[in-house]
Motif scaffolding. Structure first.
Motif, short mmCIF file in Angstrom:
data_model
loop_
_atom_site.label_atom_id
_atom_site.label_comp_id
_atom_site.label_asym_id
_atom_site.label_seq_id
_atom_site.Cartn_x
_atom_site.Cartn_y
_atom_site.Cartn_z
N ARG A 124 68.98 68.04 18.59
CA ARG A 124 68.85 66.83 17.75
C ARG A 124 69.60 66.98 16.44
NH1 ARG A 124 63.22 66.94 19.05
NH2 ARG A 124 62.85 65.49 20.78
N THR A 125 69.47 68.14 15.81
CA THR A 125 69.95 68.30 14.43
C THR A 125 71.37 68.86 14.35
OG1 THR A 125 69.11 70.56 14.30
CG2 THR A 125 67.60 68.79 13.64
N GLY A 126 71.80 69.55 15.42
CA GLY A 126 73.12 70.21 15.37
C GLY A 126 73.06 71.56 14.69
N ALA A 127 71.86 71.98 14.32
CA ALA A 127 71.72 73.28 13.64
C ALA A 127 71.88 74.42 14.66
CB ALA A 127 70.35 73.38 12.99
N ALA A 128 71.95 75.63 14.14
CA ALA A 128 71.99 76.81 15.01
C ALA A 128 70.57 77.21 15.41
CB ALA A 128 72.63 77.97 14.25
N VAL A 129 70.48 77.98 16.50
CA VAL A 129 69.31 78.81 16.74
C VAL A 129 69.85 80.23 16.55
CG1 VAL A 129 67.52 79.52 18.36
CG2 VAL A 129 68.41 77.17 18.43
N PRO A 130 69.62 80.82 15.37
CA PRO A 130 70.26 82.10 15.07
C PRO A 130 69.94 83.16 16.12
CG PRO A 130 69.20 81.18 13.11
CD PRO A 130 68.77 80.33 14.28
N TYR A 131 70.88 84.06 16.33
CA TYR A 131 70.74 85.11 17.33
C TYR A 131 69.41 85.84 17.17
CZ TYR A 131 71.99 89.08 20.28
OH TYR A 131 72.01 90.04 21.27
N ALA A 132 69.05 86.15 15.92
CA ALA A 132 67.82 86.91 15.66
C ALA A 132 66.58 86.16 16.13
CB ALA A 132 67.71 87.24 14.17
N ASP A 133 66.65 84.80 16.13
CA ASP A 133 65.48 84.01 16.52
C ASP A 133 65.15 84.13 18.01
OD1 ASP A 133 65.59 83.22 13.91
OD2 ASP A 133 65.50 81.06 14.33
N TYR A 134 66.09 84.61 18.80
CA TYR A 134 65.81 84.79 20.23
C TYR A 134 64.95 86.02 20.48
CZ TYR A 134 68.99 81.01 21.40
OH TYR A 134 69.59 79.79 21.52
N GLY A 135 64.87 86.88 19.47
CA GLY A 135 63.91 87.98 19.55
C GLY A 135 64.31 89.12 20.46
N ALA A 136 63.33 90.00 20.66
CA ALA A 136 63.59 91.27 21.35
C ALA A 136 63.96 91.06 22.81
CB ALA A 136 62.37 92.17 21.24
N ASP A 137 63.35 90.06 23.47
CA ASP A 137 63.64 89.93 24.90
C ASP A 137 65.12 89.63 25.16
OD1 ASP A 137 61.28 90.65 26.10
OD2 ASP A 137 60.45 88.63 26.14
N VAL A 138 65.73 88.81 24.32
CA VAL A 138 67.16 88.52 24.52
C VAL A 138 67.99 89.72 24.07
CG1 VAL A 138 69.09 87.12 23.69
CG2 VAL A 138 67.03 86.02 24.57
N ARG A 139 67.69 90.26 22.91
CA ARG A 139 68.49 91.40 22.39
C ARG A 139 68.44 92.58 23.36
NH1 ARG A 139 65.67 92.00 18.20
NH2 ARG A 139 64.47 93.82 18.77
N VAL A 140 67.22 92.94 23.76
CA VAL A 140 67.06 94.10 24.64
C VAL A 140 67.52 93.76 26.07
CG1 VAL A 140 65.36 95.73 25.59
CG2 VAL A 140 65.20 95.01 23.21
N GLY A 141 67.28 92.52 26.47
CA GLY A 141 67.71 92.10 27.81
C GLY A 141 69.21 92.20 27.97
N ILE A 142 69.97 91.74 26.96
CA ILE A 142 71.43 91.85 27.02
C ILE A 142 71.83 93.32 27.11
CG2 ILE A 142 73.57 91.57 25.69
CD1 ILE A 142 72.33 88.97 24.54
N ALA A 143 71.21 94.12 26.25
CA ALA A 143 71.56 95.56 26.22
C ALA A 143 71.29 96.21 27.57
CB ALA A 143 70.77 96.25 25.12
N ARG A 144 70.15 95.88 28.17
CA ARG A 144 69.80 96.49 29.46
C ARG A 144 70.71 95.99 30.57
NH1 ARG A 144 63.88 95.20 30.79
NH2 ARG A 144 64.17 96.68 32.47
N LEU A 145 71.03 94.69 30.53
CA LEU A 145 71.87 94.13 31.60
C LEU A 145 73.28 94.71 31.57
CD1 LEU A 145 71.36 92.00 33.85
CD2 LEU A 145 72.53 90.35 32.40
N ASN A 146 73.81 94.92 30.36
CA ASN A 146 75.18 95.41 30.23
C ASN A 146 75.29 96.93 30.31
OD1 ASN A 146 75.98 92.80 29.99
ND2 ASN A 146 76.44 92.85 27.81
N ARG A 147 74.19 97.62 30.09
CA ARG A 147 74.22 99.09 30.03
C ARG A 147 74.94 99.76 31.22
NH1 ARG A 147 71.48 103.52 27.97
NH2 ARG A 147 71.28 105.16 29.52
N PRO A 148 74.59 99.41 32.48
CA PRO A 148 75.25 100.11 33.59
C PRO A 148 76.77 100.00 33.56
CG PRO A 148 73.37 98.85 34.39
CD PRO A 148 73.59 98.44 32.97
N MET A 149 77.27 98.85 33.11
CA MET A 149 78.74 98.67 33.05
C MET A 149 79.35 99.66 32.07
SD MET A 149 79.35 94.64 33.07
CE MET A 149 78.54 94.17 31.58
#
Ligand code: SAM
Length: 354
Positions: A124-149
């Motif tokens: 609605r507003t065009g604002a961001a959802v800052p990366y930090a607002d996605y919290g640990a599940d996104v931050r850690v999830g990305i790290a875990r998903l990319n780790r084997p590569m």
């Protein structure tokens, strides 16, 4: 010829399949978060009650989760209702370094789902959802998903696709890893090139804190690796690095041209920028294949949303096409962009030459 009725039924079925996928991935999330897969792997064949005791969870929830997992084909069940995790499922769900590891995918989806109210408001507003607002599940999830590569392919395949850079790093060269997240790529580079110095930079404080903690656990790397919390487009260490890498991060950057310009300035003579980013199609086409759908799936819900809001943002989104990378590279002053011959299901690799 497709009739209206066929089309209606096909779309309803497509959405039903998505609902099923969502319900099943959230059960994987529960299993992953509670350590249920590793408990089952360690338990051998167990009844629901034995499993509940071993996992320290409520027996009624345990039975329902086990039955759901068996019905959906994730775990095995015998005729006398004893449950077990196959070796194959254990690899996919419990082995952090396997190329088939996928439990992280459930963590990522759950992380994005938790941020949905903010995403809806941002539409609605065009604002961001800052990366930090996605919290640990996104931050850690990305790290875990990319780790084997990073653990399995970065040093053995990706860097050697640039033999001159491989040679430099073998002989004590310097690498900068921009948008390094929690630092797995940075640490993999340092482990694989025991003479090299590697600096990891990321804008996200929590990611850099986790990277620093991982580095602290490997004291033998301490004098060759540094993690810095900083914008990739910030002041550069001019002329220091033989290679500057961007792994699945250029499309996330609000100012990708500024980041690439900074990276170009950071290079030594003959150095190169390596971008590994989404292997999307050359052009928009609908309907798209699964990879295209997957990347659009992340875009508005996470990557685009995280890059919105800043003045002058490029707002690239996840779907960063080769023509976009070439345009950004040209605007950042690079004279040439080569696509490297690296086999990868999800990423395309670009070598940017000043
Ligand atoms: C999808 S994650 C990838 C992380 C890591 N490279 C990996 O492959 O696991 C994107 C990362 O880009 C970082 N990022 C976004 N904009 C940035 C910027 N301007 N400067 C530095 N890092 C940035 C985010 O904080 C996040 O850690």
């Amino acid at each position: 010829m497709t009739t209206t009725t066929d089309r209606r039924a096909a779309l309803a079925e497509q959405i039903f399949t998505s609902m099923l996928g969502a319900l099943e991935i959230f059960h994987v999330y529960v299993g992953d978060r509670l350590g249920l897969y590793s408990t089952l792997a360690a338990s051998g064949e167990v009844t629901a009650d034995e499993f509940a005791a071993a996992a320290n969870i409520n027996p009624r929830y345990a039975r329902e989760w086990l039955e759901q997992q068996a019905v959906s084909g994730v775990i095995d069940v015998s005729d006398d209702r004893r449950y077990a995790l196959s070796a194959e499922a254990e690899e996919v769900l419990c082995n952090p370094d396997s190329d088939f590891q996928m439990a992280a995918g459930a963590q990522l989806i759950a992380g994005v789902a938790a941020a949905l109210p903010k995403v809806v408001e941002a539409f609605r507003t065009g604002a961001a959802v800052p990366y930090a607002d996605y919290g640990a599940d996104v931050r850690v999830g990305i790290a875990r998903l990319n780790r084997p590569m990073f653990v399995n392919h970065l040093v053995s395949e990706w860097i050697p696709a640039m033999p001159d850079i491989d040679e430099r790093l073998r002989n004590g060269g310097w690498a900068a890893d921009l948008g390094c997240g929690t630092g797995c790529s940075t640490l993999s580079l340092a482990r694989g090139y025991p003479q090299a110095h590697v600096d990891g930079l990321d804008l996200d404080e929590a990611s850099i804190a986790e990277a620093a903690a991982a580095l602290a656990a490997e004291p033998d790397l301490a004098d060759r690796v540094t993690f810095i919390c900083r914008d990739a487009a910030g002041p550069s260490f001019a002329g220091r690095y033989d290679v500057v890498t961007f792994f699945e991060t250029l499309h996330d950057m609000a100012h990708p041209v500024a980041a690439l310009s900074a990276a170009r300035e950071m290079l030594t003579d003959g150095g190169a920028v390596l971008v590994g980013d989404e292997k999307v199609a050359e052009k928009f086409a609908a309907p798209g294949d699964e990879l295209e759908r997957f990347n659009y799936g992340w875009s508005a819900l996470h990557c685009l949303a995280a890059a919105m809001g800043e003045p002058g943002t490029a707002a690239t989104g996840t779907v960063i096409r080769p023509s976009t990378v070439r345009k950004y590279a040209q605007e950042a002053g690079f004279s040439q962009v080569d696509i490297l011959p690296i086999e990868h299901d999800f990423w395309r690799f670009y070598r940017l030459i000043p």
